[in-house]
Structures are given as C-alpha cells and as structure tokens.
Design a protein around this motif. Structure first.
Motif, PDB file in Angstrom:
ATOM      1  N   GLN A 128      31.499 -32.113 -21.068  1.00  0.00           N
ATOM      2  CA  GLN A 128      30.065 -32.302 -21.017  1.00  0.00           C
ATOM      3  C   GLN A 128      29.612 -33.075 -22.234  1.00  0.00           C
ATOM      4  O   GLN A 128      29.880 -32.678 -23.360  1.00  0.00           O
ATOM      5  CB  GLN A 128      29.440 -30.896 -20.992  1.00  0.00           C
ATOM      6  N   HIS A 141      33.866 -27.703 -17.479  1.00  0.00           N
ATOM      7  CA  HIS A 141      33.958 -29.153 -17.368  1.00  0.00           C
ATOM      8  C   HIS A 141      33.464 -29.824 -18.641  1.00  0.00           C
ATOM      9  O   HIS A 141      32.535 -29.364 -19.271  1.00  0.00           O
ATOM     10  CB  HIS A 141      33.127 -29.639 -16.175  1.00  0.00           C
ATOM     11  N   LEU A 152      35.565 -32.488 -26.913  1.00  0.00           N
ATOM     12  CA  LEU A 152      35.547 -31.091 -27.344  1.00  0.00           C
ATOM     13  C   LEU A 152      34.645 -30.202 -26.502  1.00  0.00           C
ATOM     14  O   LEU A 152      34.965 -29.065 -26.220  1.00  0.00           O
ATOM     15  CB  LEU A 152      35.070 -30.994 -28.796  1.00  0.00           C
ATOM     16  N   ARG A 153      33.517 -30.752 -26.112  1.00  0.00           N
ATOM     17  CA  ARG A 153      32.500 -29.898 -25.505  1.00  0.00           C
ATOM     18  C   ARG A 153      32.777 -29.672 -24.025  1.00  0.00           C
ATOM     19  O   ARG A 153      33.080 -30.595 -23.292  1.00  0.00           O
ATOM     20  CB  ARG A 153      31.138 -30.569 -25.688  1.00  0.00           C
ATOM     21  N   VAL A 154      32.665 -28.451 -23.588  1.00  0.00           N
ATOM     22  CA  VAL A 154      32.816 -28.152 -22.169  1.00  0.00           C
ATOM     23  C   VAL A 154      31.529 -27.524 -21.662  1.00  0.00           C
ATOM     24  O   VAL A 154      30.787 -26.921 -22.415  1.00  0.00           O
ATOM     25  CB  VAL A 154      33.996 -27.200 -21.895  1.00  0.00           C
ATOM     26  N   ASP A 155      31.260 -27.702 -20.396  1.00  0.00           N
ATOM     27  CA  ASP A 155      30.005 -27.174 -19.888  1.00  0.00           C
ATOM     28  C   ASP A 155      30.160 -25.726 -19.452  1.00  0.00           C
ATOM     29  O   ASP A 155      31.193 -25.084 -19.687  1.00  0.00           O
ATOM     30  CB  ASP A 155      29.451 -28.059 -18.764  1.00  0.00           C
ATOM     31  N   ALA A 156      29.120 -25.234 -18.794  1.00  0.00           N
ATOM     32  CA  ALA A 156      29.038 -23.830 -18.417  1.00  0.00           C
ATOM     33  C   ALA A 156      30.290 -23.348 -17.690  1.00  0.00           C
ATOM     34  O   ALA A 156      30.643 -22.183 -17.767  1.00  0.00           O
ATOM     35  CB  ALA A 156      27.827 -23.631 -17.529  1.00  0.00           C
ATOM     36  N   PHE A 157      30.925 -24.262 -16.992  1.00  0.00           N
ATOM     37  CA  PHE A 157      32.026 -23.807 -16.146  1.00  0.00           C
ATOM     38  C   PHE A 157      33.328 -24.551 -16.421  1.00  0.00           C
ATOM     39  O   PHE A 157      34.160 -24.721 -15.551  1.00  0.00           O
ATOM     40  CB  PHE A 157      31.595 -23.836 -14.676  1.00  0.00           C
TER      41      PHE A 157
END
Lengths: 367, 367
Positions: B272, B270, B263-268
């Motif tokens: 994470q 991707h 579920l979690r995506v990073d700042a850009f």
C-alpha cells in the motif's frame, strides 16, 4: 448576596475551535465593564499552566480596538493547554499552588473555557478553594467542537465545525460525481466518543449532496455490515460516499486503526496506526474494484474560521459575557449552557448547569 | 473571413475546479448570443465521452435563470472525463467517430475546457477535421488548479485553489501553535510535476502565518536535508510547519510514497502506497520526539467553491466568452490565455496561444 471585590482571570483549555476567542471577548468585555467589583482582568497564558506559572496578560492594558477584533480572531489568542490536574485527594500540589497564586493576585473570579476535562478541572479547583475557605467564584464557559457537554442543548464551537463539515461534504459530493466511472469516498470526521460532528454530515443531505452512509461511535461498528451497505449502494449508484467518525469501535471495543495495528509498519519498519478513513478505504479497495479515496477533514474542521457560523460566534460571546454577569451576581460552580424551545423557530436561552454534573457526563447522540 | 454557420458544442474535461462552470457559463452565454451564426448550443455530457456517445444537452432549452446560476455553481455541471484519445496515426477510430457526430449534428464550433491533456485532445481533433476537410473551429478554454499550462500567465481554477491553500495554511498555523508543547505539521498539497499550488502556501507567510518550509517538485527532494531543516527550526521554535507538493521526487526519481512502497502493507496484507505527507510525518516522528501531524488538503483544495476567488470566477467566464468570440471571428486552434503587465497593479489581458504549443509544454515554477 454580598459584593465580592477582586480580580478576575480567564483561561482557554483543550483543542481550538473557530469561536473560543469570541468567548474570551465576552468575558473580557463584560469583566472590564464591572468596575467597582472586578478590579483587574487577566488572561492566563496557556490556560491552567499559565496560572501555575503566574503567566498572565493584563487585559485592561490592551487596546480596546484590538479587544473588539478578538471576537472574530481565529484559534486561541491566549494559548491553550492539555494539562491534567491530579485528583486533589491523591496529590494536591497544583491546587495549593493555584490557591497561592489566586491569593497573591487577589483572584476572586475564575472563568475557564473548555470541554469535559476542563469543566472537571474547574469543578475541582472550586471545591478546593471552598475547602480552604478562599472566597472565589468559578464559572465554566463551554467550548468543544465535539458538542458532548452535558446540560446544554449545544456547545459553542460545534456549529462552526458542523458548518464546515456539511459544506465540505457537499463540495466533495459534487467533486466525486463528475466522472462516469465508479468511485467510493470515505470521509473521516472528528469525535472520539460522541458522533455529533459525524452526524452533521447529514446536513449536506438536506440539499441532496450528503453521504450515503454515516457511522457514529454510539453504534457498534461492523466491518462486514459496512461492506454490504457499500456494495448495495455501489451496485445501484456506481458512487458511494461514507462518512465515518474517527471514534467508531467494533463490538469488541477496537478502534478501526487497531484492526490493522499489527500489520502496518511505517517508513522505517515501526508499527504505525493509520487513520480510520484510510484503513476503511484500503479494506474497500480490496473488496470492490473501483477508485476508493480516503479524506480526513483533520484540523480543518475545527480551525476553518473563515467558515465560522455567526450564530456560533454570538453565542460563544454570550456564554462568556453571561459567565461574568452570573459570577458578579453571586453565582459559582456553574457552567453556562443553552436551551431551546421544543418547537418553533430557532431560539437560544441560557441554561446554567452545576459543574459537578457536567464534569462526569458525556452527552452522546441519542438513538 | 467568411461566416461559418452551424452548431456549437462545449465539453469539460479532467478534475474539477471551483470555476469550471463559470467558463461553461461564459461559452453558453456568448454562444447563445451569436444568433445567425451559431444555431444550436450543446453541452457534452462527460466531455469527449459524451461526444463519442452523442450524449448532449441542448443549452438553448435551459432556463436562462438557471444559466445565470451556472456561473457560480461548484464542480462540473456537465460531467467530466479522463478519456485519452489514441494517437490518430496509430488508431483513428475515435476521431472518425467524432467527425461523424460533428457532421451529423452540424457541429462547426468545438470548445473544450481542460488542462494539458485536454488541449492535446483538442489539437488532435482539430488537425483531424482539417485533414478531413471538415470546416470546424476549435478553441481551448484553460482549466487547471495545477496552473501548469504554457502560454498563459495563470490558469482559471488556480487562484481559487491557491486561496483555499493560503487560507487553510493560516488557520492550521494558528491551530498548531496554541499549545506550549512541540509540534511538527506536514501539509500535503496537490501538483504532480509543477509546484504552483504548493508555492501558494507562501501567501500565508505574507500575514506571518505561513509554512516554515515548502518543497516543490521542481527541486530534487532530499530526505536528510529536509530532516536537518526541520530539526534546525524545531530546536529554535518548537513548532515546524512543512508544506510539501505531492509530486516531490528524489534525485533518483522516486516519489516519497515509493520510498516505503516495499514496506507498507494494507489492512489485509497487500502493499500500500501511503500519502506523501503521512510518509514524511512517519519519518520525522521517528527522528524527532514530538507530536507530528500529517494533513492532506485532498480534494478540498480544488472543490472548496465556498472560498472561490471572485477574480477567478470572472476570468474563467471571460475565457469561455472569448473562446466563442474568437471562433466566430474566424480563429481556430488556439487556447485562450491571459497576460499581465510586468509592473503596476493587477491587470489581466487576453493572450491567444496555439494549441499545438500548449499541448506539448508543461509550465513549471521557475528557479
């Protein structure tokens, strides 16, 4: 000035520091000594909330040995609050209630330990009492790890937090350099608008173990400029340590977690703002192929009483003690602050500041 | 047993602890004292990597006063590594190279300071030397904050980390309780497979300031059971502190960050993986309407040398010193461990453990 006879109350407000109980010990010790002037000495449970609810501790009933230990007891012994009093011109309910409680318990001395908001509270209460013709002396005792109070060279609580930050930066530096592989470490330090705490990471540089880059909220944060700075150092050193204040903002006024606020979702699909360090670490990890760590000094930087500065403890005590002495001498509406000579070895003298001035000014790191 | 005359080398491996240099000081001090047997004493730069690259420090050239300071110097003075030697039956290139380096420099004593993997490395090197008919005594010096080495009551490095964890838990407890509002704090503690470090949070309970709940990797983690436990305590106390080992896994073998890895995506954009504490805090925040904080003790728990345990320092030194004495006395293929009497006041005696046994066993917290 005539002697004002009556009872005294002291309250703690806002986030804990390692030395707020030293200020409490200073107020209580001095107030209990003022026999013939101050009759009863109270501690308010949870600051102004305890006053509104008439929840006090009678400090005269406490064991003097316990009171001695209070000086070095971590966190807030009385309990704190984040209760915001309304503007009295809009809603004076709370102020009337405080006046009622003060009258009922013959409170003639009010000492309040806190930061900007608390000094504002203090100032408003004092003005209200004056208007109502109720004779009460009000003194602010500074308390903040953020070090952003106007009119004082520094604030009790800051030195201990700075000592934690500098010490821990040195230790993290040493830990991060044991491998011969590349590594970037991003350390997040408290401070919403003022960068004093983040700046104290520079003390670690004094021994050669400081961060390579330090970003304060006083300067517009530029993500790409940071990347270039990190890349430059990484190419040379293979290791970079970045210290960043949680309060840094872009020129457009956005905090770092807000830059990705739209993208990140939490465990169950809800939008979730990450911490400043972890967002920057994600960004750098994406751009530079090496291990990138985010470290948040979190609550530890303000609660690590095991690493408190002795000077900080003594000065916090002195601030409390001085507040009582000044009030008994007839002063009111002042915050106890410190000043230092421009040159020579460290010395600290008292500097009294009008509460009204403290209430409306935030002292930032000068450029 | 005949006297084996030659040179000695010592290397540090794996993550730093507060006391690895105390072991180095123990090895160096004792080895330098063994004149007539040990001729030159070397420190390997970055552990086994320094041996492969012939990058040594000649410790006999160091200032004895500096060597004295080494005992209380934080982190790894020689540099560490995470280099994994291949299985010698598959690829013996590194082993041949080590033998070549040992021959060239007449290394007859090899002391290696590390955890499970390092003891395995140590054991494999020793076996290879024996096979090659090269006479070399190999002794393991234990080092791990995880405390998971077989055959020893406890490991150097653990006590200091446990002291940091217990102290910081107490301070966080006090910080988290100053307001009269609800709050849940989730503390993440190191330990991939063994819960000794997380368990040390219970030491804070001894003074009444410990976590309400502690989760170790030794027990299957059940998210809903945790929620129920937290809710129960929250309803009664309005405050909950949860200590969780980063290594807890569900019955299905998933680490907590993996539960939301999709579920979690990073700042850009991707994917994470968040930290264990922050994922649990997100989950609890969603279910219980109050302030929820995630705190990661991060590197600080293993690098906070300012809070090192003196007993730990002394025992780490003793482990290094004993390794040299045993090797000079003809022993080899052993790790220096400790044992304690079952009852009575704290005492610590040497317990020598075959490296082959240490290499293949992980000591977990018993149920």
């Amino acid at each position: 000035m005539s002697k004002l006879i009556g009872n005294a109350i002291f309250g703690q407000s806002g986030g804990p520091t390692s030395v707020i109980n030293a200020s409490a010990a200073g107020v209580f010790t001095e107030a209990l000594r003022q026999t013939g002037v101050i009759e009863k000495v109270y501690g308010a449970a949870n600051g102004i909330v305890g006053i509104l609810n008439e929840k006090f501790y009678d400090i005269g009933q406490e064991d003097p040995a316990e009171l001695k230990l209070l000086k070095t007891t971590p966190s807030s012994a009385l309990g704190s609050c984040r209760y915001k009093l309304a503007n009295p011109e809009v809603d004076d309910t709370d102020y009337k209630r405080i006046l009622e409680v003060f009258r009922k318990h013959n409170i003639r001395y009010f000492f309040y330990n806190g930061g900007n908001d608390s000094m504002d509270t203090c100032n408003k209460i004092s003005k209200f009492m004056q208007k109502a013709g109720y004779d009460c002396r009000v003194m602010g005792v500074p308390k903040t790890v953020d070090n952003d109070l106007y009119g004082t060279d520094h604030c009790p609580g800051f030195a201990s937090a700075a000592k934690y930050i500098a010490t821990t930066c040195m230790e993290v530096y040493l830990d991060a350099r044991v491998y011969d592989t590349g590594m970037i470490t991003v350390i997040e330090i408290m401070g919403r608008n003022a960068g004093w705490l983040a700046a104290s990471a520079a003390l670690a540089s004094y021994k050669g173990y400081g961060p390579d880059l330090i970003y304060l909220p006083e300067v517009d944060f530029d993500l790409e400029k940071m990347l270039r700075d990190v890349q430059r150092i990484y190419q040379k050193e293979n290791k970079v340590i970045v210290a960043v204040s949680e309060g840094v903002k872009t020129r457009e006024g956005k905090y770092i977690p807000e830059l990705v606020g739209e993208l990140r979702v939490d465990a169950f699909g809800h939008k979730q703002m990450g911490g400043t360090a972890s967002v920057l670490a994600d960004y750098l990890r994406d751009k530079i192929d090496c291990k990138v760590r985010a470290i948040e000094f979190s609550l530890m930087q303000r609660c690590a009483a095991h690493l408190a500065s002795l000077t900080d403890v003594e000065e916090a005590f002195l601030a409390g003690q001085t507040a009582v002495r000044c009030a008994v001498d007839g002063m009111t509406d002042l915050m106890v602050g410190f000043q230092r000579p421009a040159e020579g070895p460290y010395q600290c003298e008292i500097n009294l500041v009008p509460l009204s001035k403290v209430a409306n000014t935030e002292k930032k790191v000068p450029r």
